[in-house]
Write an enzyme that holds these catalytic residues in place. Structure first.
Site: not given
Ligand code: CTP
Length: 396
Positions: A208, A274, A284, A302-303, A322, A336, A340
């Site tokens: 991204n 995500d 390749k 993983p989140d 964030f 969130k 979270k």
């Molecule tokens: N985050 C994380 N690990 C992931 C996804 C997100 O640690 N796999 C953390 C980001 O660093 C941020 C927060 O979660 O602190 C929110 O990230 P964001 O991209 O805004 O949200 P998502 O959880 O990805 O949800 P969505 O894409 O549905 O908005």
């Protein structure tokens, strides 16, 4: 009682940054007296230095009036800290061998105060065995260092040798002047920053637009108020910050692994992908004769924030996330926070028109279970400073 610094300006192109440092010291209420070497006067004028510091500039060793009014011993005695900006290869060599043949080197030899030096020189001079020997000597003499940083240099080369920026030098000065006054002294802080890259095959990936600027600024702001900072960074094109432990990763899985440890505060500023490709190809992926396009299948990454927010013995006292949103910023951020399980969300609008991704400014909202605080449009560095002050207040 207000503190004061004896600033020694050496003769290098970075001497002009000494002027900015004097200005910064004044805004912090820190007194500053200046000694300039003869060579320094080739780069900045004593008149500019005197105007900014509001004090007479000292440069001659044998000056009867000065010896009556303020000799080199008195100059260092009246200061809480001696700072050398820029510390040229020549000044460093003089310090390392205890030479005293001008006012700057004599003062440095005669002082019993802490000494902080900000080296600046051509990369080859910095890497030369003689300079490295002198650096080792100064370190064993308990001389404090700030920088040098890596970067483009006035001589057109790139590498270590570029002087630390005046704000970094100011932070190091404040740390040395009142180490116990730093609000995050002794606190361990983990910060994630930048994007992650999820491989499709050995030459392609999904990622991204995150630049990592906000996360890096937070890491620096935390360092500047005394924290022991670990920065886990995805691939970015930012210089490695000084005084911070940096762990470079590519994927979300690697990022999660690098976040292992016990911390007082965790700040997840990374834009973690995500999803990852279920099975990245080991070779390749080639075009086929029939023109078929590859079909990729994904699984969720993983989140990291949710994982680090889970209750448990090793959970940080404060976990901050964030929320990068392109619409309904506050509403999504509140959701969130609950989903979270973190303590605070810094919500920001990352829609294309906001210019946040890659830009230097940010408009954020601090969302906690009690409510929302809206901050004005600020530089990412200022958002970082305010956020760290806010966090330091919460930890009290
Ligand atoms: N985050 C994380 N690990 C992931 C996804 C997100 O640690 N796999 C953390 C980001 O660093 C941020 C927060 O979660 O602190 C929110 O990230 P964001 O991209 O805004 O949200 P998502 O959880 O990805 O949800 P969505 O894409 O549905 O908005």
């Amino acid at each position: 009682m207000s503190k004061s610094v004896l600033l020694i300006i050496g003769g290098g192109i970075a001497a002009y940054k000494g002027l900015e440092l004097i200005r910064l010291l004044k805004t912090r209420g820190i007194g500053v007296r200046v000694i300039m070497t003869k060579a320094a006067e080739e780069f900045v004028t004593p008149l500019s230095v005197a105007s900014l510091s509001g004090e007479k500039v000292h440069s001659a060793l044998f000056n009867l009036t000065d010896e009556v009014e303020m000799g080199h011993i008195e100059l260092s005695r009246s200061a809480d800290l001696v700072v050398v900006v820029p510390a040229t290869a020549d000044l460093i060599a003089k310090m390392a061998s205890g030479l005293a043949n001008d006012l700057a080197s004599t003062t440095l030899l005669a002082t019993d105060k802490k000494v902080l030096i900000a080296p600046a020189m051509n990369v080859r001079m910095w890497l030369h065995a003689a300079t490295q020997r002198n650096i080792a000597t100064l370190k064993s003499d308990s001389i404090h260092f700030i920088g040098p940083n890596e970067g483009d240099m006035a001589c057109g080369e790139f590498g270590p040798g570029r002087m630390a920026e005046p704000v970094e030098i100011l932070a190091a000065i404040e740390k040395l002047l009142s180490p116990s006054a730093l609000p995050l002294k002794g606190r361990k802080i983990l910060i994630t920053a930048g994007p992650t890259r999820e491989p499709i095959d050995p030459v392609r990936y999904i990622s991204n637009y995150s630049s990592g600027k906000q996360g890096y600024a937070i890491a620096e702001a935390a360092r500047d108020i005394g924290a022991d900072v670990t920065l886990v960074s995805g691939p970015v094109s930012l210089a490695k910050p000084v005084g911070i432990t940096v762990s470079n990763v590519q994927t979300a899985d690697e990022m999660l692994k690098a976040c292992d440890g016990i911390y007082d505060v965790v700040i997840c500023a990374a834009a973690v992908a995500d999803w990852k490709v279920t099975k990245p190809a080991s070779h390749k992926i080639k075009k086929t004769k029939s023109g078929e396009v590859p079909v990729l299948s994904f699984i969720e990454n993983p989140d990291i924030l949710a994982t680090l927010s889970k209750p448990g013995k090793s959970r940080a006292k404060l976990v901050v996330g964030f929320a990068a949103e392109t619409e309904n910023v506050i509403e999504y951020a509140k959701a969130k926070l609950t989903k979270k399980g973190c303590d605070l969300i810094v919500a920001n609008d990352v829609s294309e028109t906001s210019g946040v991704f890659g830009g230097d400014k940010n408009t954020v909202h601090i969302v906690n279970p009690k409510g929302v605080e809206d901050w004005p449009n600020l530089s990412k560095a200022e958002v970082a400073r305010r956020l760290m002050t806010h966090i330091a207040g919460l930890l009290k």
